[in-house]
Every structure is written in structure tokens, then in C-alpha cells.
Write a protein that holds these residues in place. Structure first.
Motif, PDB file in Angstrom:
ATOM      1  N   CYS A 181      -0.793  13.719  -5.441  1.00  0.00           N
ATOM      2  CA  CYS A 181      -1.857  13.053  -4.670  1.00  0.00           C
ATOM      3  C   CYS A 181      -1.824  11.528  -4.771  1.00  0.00           C
ATOM      4  O   CYS A 181      -2.691  10.855  -4.225  1.00  0.00           O
ATOM      5  N   GLN A 182      -0.847  11.013  -5.503  1.00  0.00           N
ATOM      6  CA  GLN A 182      -0.658   9.558  -5.639  1.00  0.00           C
ATOM      7  C   GLN A 182      -1.749   8.868  -6.459  1.00  0.00           C
ATOM      8  O   GLN A 182      -1.885   7.650  -6.421  1.00  0.00           O
ATOM      9  N   THR A 183      -2.554   9.627  -7.209  1.00  0.00           N
ATOM     10  CA  THR A 183      -3.548   9.028  -8.093  1.00  0.00           C
ATOM     11  C   THR A 183      -2.831   8.341  -9.252  1.00  0.00           C
ATOM     12  O   THR A 183      -1.844   8.859  -9.777  1.00  0.00           O
TER      13      THR A 183
END
Length: 94
Positions: free
Chosen positions: A28-30
Motif C-alpha cells: 500500500c506504499q505506507t
């Protein structure tokens, strides 16, 4: 052939212990930022980590490890004692 990068544990410039400052999720690219200490076992050398894994997989049998590594039992025992001392030293610095 796939090569995996080895996680560095010491600064290539001054040899000081490195800290983790960012973690990322590929899904999720967090990203999480901070200053995190590496877990104790990751601060051991690759050789020490491999020895501990072999120890675990041999159910803690130093005799079996000596046979697998083709070295004497006292040599395996000395390696284990050295790793124990290193872990105790790392625990004191936490």
C-alpha cells in the motif's frame, strides 16, 4: 540467479551500529519513519546467525552439528560460547 541485498548492520564509513529510520509497505506504499534499533539477532554477524539456525535445526545437538560441519565437538562448543558472550555483550548495551 536472484541476489538479495544483505541488511547492513554497521556504518561503512565509521563502523558504528546502524539504526533503522524508515519502514515501507510494498503493498500500500505506507511508510513509517522513526529511529528503531535492529533486533538483537540481526545485530549478529551472518556467520553467527547461520550457526544459531543450524543449532536450532539440529534440535540443539552440538554433537550433530559437529558431524554436519565436519569439525570437532569442542570447536562447536567454543563457537557457541563465543556467540553467547557476544549476545550477552549486546544485551548489556540495550
Amino acid at each position: 540467479m536472484t541476489f538479495k541485498s544483505k541488511l547492513p548492520i554497521n556504518c561503512p564509513s565509521c563502523e558504528s551500529e546502524l539504526k533503522v529510520t524508515q519502514l515501507s509497505c510494498e503493498h500500500c506504499q505506507t511508510t513509517v519513519n522513526g529511529l528503531f534499533t535492529l533486533p538483537l539477532l540481526l545485530r549478529l554477524s551472518k556467520e553467527e546467525q547461520e550457526f544459531i539456525l543450524a543449532f536450532f535445526l539440529s534440535s540443539g545437538s552440538l554433537k550433530q552439528m559437529a558431524l554436519q560441519m565436519n569439525i570437532s565437538y569442542p570447536t562447536v562448543r567454543n563457537k557457541l560460547d563465543d556467540i553467547i558472550a557476544h549476545i550477552q555483550q549486546l544485551q548489556k548495551t540495550e
